[in-house]
Design a protein around this motif. Structure first.
Motif, PDB file in Angstrom:
ATOM      1  N   ILE A 208       0.832  -1.208   0.000  1.00 41.71           N
ATOM      2  CA  ILE A 208       0.000   0.000   0.000  1.00 41.71           C
ATOM      3  C   ILE A 208       0.866   1.258   0.000  1.00 41.71           C
ATOM      4  O   ILE A 208       0.590   2.234  -0.709  1.00 41.71           O
ATOM      5  CB  ILE A 208      -0.937  -0.003   1.226  1.00 41.71           C
ATOM      6  N   MET A 209       1.931   1.218   0.773  1.00 40.61           N
ATOM      7  CA  MET A 209       2.763   2.403   0.965  1.00 40.61           C
ATOM      8  C   MET A 209       3.655   2.700  -0.232  1.00 40.61           C
ATOM      9  O   MET A 209       3.721   3.819  -0.724  1.00 40.61           O
ATOM     10  CB  MET A 209       3.624   2.197   2.222  1.00 40.61           C
ATOM     11  N   PHE A 210       4.337   1.690  -0.719  1.00 39.53           N
ATOM     12  CA  PHE A 210       5.355   1.912  -1.737  1.00 39.53           C
ATOM     13  C   PHE A 210       5.016   1.283  -3.080  1.00 39.53           C
ATOM     14  O   PHE A 210       5.786   1.430  -4.027  1.00 39.53           O
ATOM     15  CB  PHE A 210       6.702   1.356  -1.252  1.00 39.53           C
ATOM     16  N   GLY A 211       3.922   0.551  -3.143  1.00 39.51           N
ATOM     17  CA  GLY A 211       3.577  -0.104  -4.390  1.00 39.51           C
ATOM     18  C   GLY A 211       4.466  -1.288  -4.689  1.00 39.51           C
ATOM     19  O   GLY A 211       4.576  -1.720  -5.839  1.00 39.51           O
ATOM     20  N   VAL A 212       5.114  -1.837  -3.646  1.00 37.68           N
ATOM     21  CA  VAL A 212       5.975  -2.996  -3.840  1.00 37.68           C
ATOM     22  C   VAL A 212       5.094  -4.227  -3.946  1.00 37.68           C
ATOM     23  O   VAL A 212       4.346  -4.549  -3.033  1.00 37.68           O
ATOM     24  CB  VAL A 212       6.961  -3.158  -2.673  1.00 37.68           C
TER      25      VAL A 212
ATOM     26  N   LEU B 170       8.984  -8.696  15.283  1.00 38.77           N
ATOM     27  CA  LEU B 170       9.780  -8.005  14.275  1.00 38.77           C
ATOM     28  C   LEU B 170       8.896  -7.417  13.183  1.00 38.77           C
ATOM     29  O   LEU B 170       9.022  -6.228  12.835  1.00 38.77           O
ATOM     30  CB  LEU B 170      10.791  -8.970  13.664  1.00 38.77           C
ATOM     31  N   PHE B 171       7.986  -8.232  12.636  1.00 36.05           N
ATOM     32  CA  PHE B 171       7.116  -7.741  11.569  1.00 36.05           C
ATOM     33  C   PHE B 171       6.142  -6.678  12.084  1.00 36.05           C
ATOM     34  O   PHE B 171       5.791  -5.742  11.362  1.00 36.05           O
ATOM     35  CB  PHE B 171       6.360  -8.895  10.922  1.00 36.05           C
ATOM     36  N   SER B 172       5.696  -6.813  13.323  1.00 34.05           N
ATOM     37  CA  SER B 172       4.823  -5.798  13.908  1.00 34.05           C
ATOM     38  C   SER B 172       5.553  -4.464  14.019  1.00 34.05           C
ATOM     39  O   SER B 172       4.986  -3.394  13.736  1.00 34.05           O
ATOM     40  CB  SER B 172       4.330  -6.244  15.288  1.00 34.05           C
ATOM     41  N   ALA B 173       6.819  -4.516  14.416  1.00 33.34           N
ATOM     42  CA  ALA B 173       7.612  -3.287  14.515  1.00 33.34           C
ATOM     43  C   ALA B 173       7.828  -2.659  13.147  1.00 33.34           C
ATOM     44  O   ALA B 173       7.747  -1.425  12.986  1.00 33.34           O
ATOM     45  CB  ALA B 173       8.955  -3.592  15.180  1.00 33.34           C
TER      46      ALA B 173
ATOM     47  N   ALA C  59       6.632   0.967  11.730  1.00 37.20           N
ATOM     48  CA  ALA C  59       7.545   1.918  11.105  1.00 37.20           C
ATOM     49  C   ALA C  59       6.985   2.425   9.778  1.00 37.20           C
ATOM     50  O   ALA C  59       7.101   3.622   9.454  1.00 37.20           O
ATOM     51  CB  ALA C  59       8.908   1.258  10.888  1.00 37.20           C
ATOM     52  N   VAL C  60       6.381   1.521   9.002  1.00 34.23           N
ATOM     53  CA  VAL C  60       5.759   1.930   7.741  1.00 34.23           C
ATOM     54  C   VAL C  60       4.608   2.898   8.009  1.00 34.23           C
ATOM     55  O   VAL C  60       4.461   3.922   7.330  1.00 34.23           O
ATOM     56  CB  VAL C  60       5.266   0.696   6.964  1.00 34.23           C
ATOM     57  N   GLN C  61       3.801   2.618   8.999  1.00 27.00           N
ATOM     58  CA  GLN C  61       2.686   3.508   9.336  1.00 27.00           C
ATOM     59  C   GLN C  61       3.179   4.873   9.795  1.00 27.00           C
ATOM     60  O   GLN C  61       2.512   5.886   9.560  1.00 27.00           O
ATOM     61  CB  GLN C  61       1.826   2.862  10.428  1.00 27.00           C
ATOM     62  N   PHE C  62       4.329   4.911  10.448  1.00 23.45           N
ATOM     63  CA  PHE C  62       4.859   6.157  10.987  1.00 23.45           C
ATOM     64  C   PHE C  62       5.187   7.154   9.878  1.00 23.45           C
ATOM     65  O   PHE C  62       5.045   8.372  10.062  1.00 23.45           O
ATOM     66  CB  PHE C  62       6.110   5.869  11.823  1.00 23.45           C
ATOM     67  N   VAL C  63       5.630   6.650   8.720  1.00 24.19           N
ATOM     68  CA  VAL C  63       6.031   7.540   7.624  1.00 24.19           C
ATOM     69  C   VAL C  63       4.967   7.626   6.537  1.00 24.19           C
ATOM     70  O   VAL C  63       5.181   8.283   5.517  1.00 24.19           O
ATOM     71  CB  VAL C  63       7.367   7.064   7.007  1.00 24.19           C
ATOM     72  N   ALA C  64       3.821   6.982   6.732  1.00 22.03           N
ATOM     73  CA  ALA C  64       2.772   6.974   5.711  1.00 22.03           C
ATOM     74  C   ALA C  64       1.999   8.287   5.712  1.00 22.03           C
ATOM     75  O   ALA C  64       1.925   9.003   6.725  1.00 22.03           O
ATOM     76  CB  ALA C  64       1.817   5.809   5.953  1.00 22.03           C
ATOM     77  N   THR C  65       1.419   8.599   4.556  1.00 21.73           N
ATOM     78  CA  THR C  65       0.533   9.748   4.487  1.00 21.73           C
ATOM     79  C   THR C  65      -0.794   9.405   5.162  1.00 21.73           C
ATOM     80  O   THR C  65      -1.046   8.245   5.506  1.00 21.73           O
ATOM     81  CB  THR C  65       0.278  10.144   3.029  1.00 21.73           C
ATOM     82  N   GLN C  66      -1.655  10.405   5.321  1.00 27.03           N
ATOM     83  CA  GLN C  66      -2.921  10.155   6.000  1.00 27.03           C
ATOM     84  C   GLN C  66      -3.770   9.149   5.245  1.00 27.03           C
ATOM     85  O   GLN C  66      -4.382   8.257   5.846  1.00 27.03           O
ATOM     86  CB  GLN C  66      -3.682  11.473   6.175  1.00 27.03           C
ATOM     87  N   GLU C  67      -3.802   9.256   3.919  1.00 32.41           N
ATOM     88  CA  GLU C  67      -4.590   8.325   3.117  1.00 32.41           C
ATOM     89  C   GLU C  67      -4.009   6.922   3.176  1.00 32.41           C
ATOM     90  O   GLU C  67      -4.737   5.933   3.340  1.00 32.41           O
ATOM     91  CB  GLU C  67      -4.646   8.806   1.668  1.00 32.41           C
ATOM     92  N   GLN C  68      -2.679   6.823   3.050  1.00 36.36           N
ATOM     93  CA  GLN C  68      -2.039   5.505   3.123  1.00 36.36           C
ATOM     94  C   GLN C  68      -2.213   4.878   4.496  1.00 36.36           C
ATOM     95  O   GLN C  68      -2.468   3.674   4.621  1.00 36.36           O
ATOM     96  CB  GLN C  68      -0.552   5.651   2.792  1.00 36.36           C
ATOM     97  N   LEU C  69      -2.096   5.693   5.531  1.00 38.46           N
ATOM     98  CA  LEU C  69      -2.252   5.178   6.891  1.00 38.46           C
ATOM     99  C   LEU C  69      -3.649   4.628   7.111  1.00 38.46           C
ATOM    100  O   LEU C  69      -3.824   3.574   7.736  1.00 38.46           O
ATOM    101  CB  LEU C  69      -1.961   6.293   7.901  1.00 38.46           C
ATOM    102  N   ALA C  70      -4.652   5.332   6.566  1.00 39.70           N
ATOM    103  CA  ALA C  70      -6.036   4.862   6.716  1.00 39.70           C
ATOM    104  C   ALA C  70      -6.217   3.506   6.053  1.00 39.70           C
ATOM    105  O   ALA C  70      -6.865   2.611   6.603  1.00 39.70           O
ATOM    106  CB  ALA C  70      -6.999   5.883   6.125  1.00 39.70           C
ATOM    107  N   ARG C  71      -5.624   3.312   4.873  1.00 38.57           N
ATOM    108  CA  ARG C  71      -5.747   2.036   4.172  1.00 38.57           C
ATOM    109  C   ARG C  71      -5.025   0.919   4.917  1.00 38.57           C
ATOM    110  O   ARG C  71      -5.541  -0.195   5.051  1.00 38.57           O
ATOM    111  CB  ARG C  71      -5.187   2.152   2.751  1.00 38.57           C
ATOM    112  N   VAL C  72      -3.829   1.226   5.425  1.00 40.43           N
ATOM    113  CA  VAL C  72      -3.064   0.211   6.154  1.00 40.43           C
ATOM    114  C   VAL C  72      -3.786  -0.202   7.425  1.00 40.43           C
ATOM    115  O   VAL C  72      -3.930  -1.390   7.729  1.00 40.43           O
ATOM    116  CB  VAL C  72      -1.647   0.725   6.477  1.00 40.43           C
ATOM    117  N   VAL C  73      -4.263   0.783   8.192  1.00 38.50           N
ATOM    118  CA  VAL C  73      -4.943   0.481   9.448  1.00 38.50           C
ATOM    119  C   VAL C  73      -6.214  -0.317   9.194  1.00 38.50           C
ATOM    120  O   VAL C  73      -6.523  -1.281   9.900  1.00 38.50           O
ATOM    121  CB  VAL C  73      -5.248   1.784  10.218  1.00 38.50           C
ATOM    122  N   HIS C  74      -6.967   0.072   8.154  1.00 43.20           N
ATOM    123  CA  HIS C  74      -8.194  -0.662   7.834  1.00 43.20           C
ATOM    124  C   HIS C  74      -7.886  -2.104   7.460  1.00 43.20           C
ATOM    125  O   HIS C  74      -8.622  -3.030   7.837  1.00 43.20           O
ATOM    126  CB  HIS C  74      -8.934   0.032   6.696  1.00 43.20           C
TER     127      HIS C  74
END
Length: 364
Positions: A134-138, A187-190, A194-209
């Protein structure tokens, strides 16, 4: 001579009692499956848009007969059932069954009733894979809408391979798998945080959902993939039911003395459990505790014999997730609470109960 006859009579009586108990368990499983189908039907017609069992039956018959039997129903209701309600209901059953099935296998090979797909890091790895997709399109962008689920699946499977490989290097012990999985889970939770910490508001909403776990927007093709995985995994595990009984009851040494290749059995169990759970999680997001609660409830109701525990735990998991999703849909309607949150409210007390009351009788 008399003592030999008495011994033979006792053995015959015990054998008949054993067969009778087996028949009763089969009837319980069959009745439970019928009850699950009835529950699914009642859930499918529950919601803001009112439908009836007759409408549901007519729509299902039309699809099963490929249109040979036309359904004389309101087309709006038919579309709601076919594209919104039924995919969600069927996926809830398959997802619950898959996660509970995975929990049974993992608990069998580790001889620990507190192990689940979440415990060994599979869910956390999937969440991290989805987050970076979601964050980087990887991911496999050629897969279109499915590059996030596919990336989540690959990370989940990669985590399981890593856990299995490290445990194999240490002798394939169950405790090694648990400890390795817990370490990777953190490890994966951390890394997800970290990804959520640098995400934009829209990306963060998608990740959290996504990490909440939800059945919203489930499509029939996702249901088909999850159903195929489960249809292949369950019969394969059922063929090894006696071996799982020997492993969980007597341990590795006795299982080896009976001619069981414990390493191969663990490898098969890991592969099957991770495959079905990773497929489900990649489409629904992280849903915890089903792989813990479903096997526990099934074991309490039907016993620890894996010939009956495997199918019955699937039914228990399906019922649990179906009820949790229904509660999330109707409790604060029209707001829909993600099923992962609802399951967590139920799962935490049960998990604490298991920790406080853990006994060897779980696998007796």
């Amino acid at each position: 001579m008399t003592s030999n006859m008495q011994a033979a009579h006792t053995a015959a009586t015990n054998a008949e009692s054993y067969r009778r108990a087996g028949r009763i368990k089969v009837l319980v499983i069959a009745a439970s499956f019928v009850g699950l189908l009835l529950l699914a039907g009642s859930v499918a017609i529950t919601g803001i848009s009112e439908t009836s069992l007759g409408t549901l039956f007519a729509v299902v018959v039309e699809k099963l007969t490929f249109g040979a039997v036309a359904a004389s129903v309101d087309q709006q209701q038919a579309r709601v059932l076919l594209h919104l309600r039924l995919p969600r209901v069927v996926m809830a059953m398959i997802a619950g069954a898959s996660l509970s099935f995975a929990g049974v296998l993992m608990q069998a090979i580790t001889r620990n009733p507190l192990v689940s797909p979440y415990t060994i890091g599979v869910s956390s790895a999937a969440a991290f894979g989805a987050s970076i997709a979601i964050m980087f399109g990887v991911g496999f962008s050629a897969a279109g809408l499915y590059f996030v689920p596919l990336t989540a699946f690959l990370f989940a499977f990669g985590c399981a391979i890593l856990v299995f490989s490290m445990a194999w290097l240490r002798g394939m012990g169950g405790q090694t798998m648990i400890l390795t999985g817990i370490a990777l889970m953190y490890l994966f939770s951390a890394m997800t945080a970290a990804v959520q910490f640098v995400a934009t508001q829209e990306q963060l909403a998608r990740v959290v959902h996504w990490t909440f776990g939800s059945l919203n927007g489930i499509r029939w093709d996702a249901v088909g993939v999850a159903a195929i995985a489960m249809a292949v995994a369950l019969p394969l595990a059922q063929l090894k039911a006696w071996q799982f009984n020997a492993l969980t009851t007597a341990g590795d040494d006795v299982a080896r003395s009976l001619g069981i290749d414990v390493a191969v059995l663990r490898g098969l169990a890991v592969f099957l459990s991770v495959t079905v759970s990773a497929v489900v999680i990649s489409f629904t997001g992280v849903i915890g505790f089903v792989g813990l609660i479903g096997p526990h409830v099934a074991r309490l109701l039907i016993g620890a014999d894996h010939r009956y525990l495997l199918p019955f735990s699937c039914i228990c998991g399906a019922v649990l997730l179906l009820l949790a999703d229904t509660l999330g849909r109707i409790a604060f309607s029209p707001t829909v609470i993600p099923v992962g949150i609802v399951v967590a409210f139920v799962g935490v007390p049960v998990f604490l109960h298991l920790v406080l009351s853990r006994r060897s009788e779980y696998f007796s």
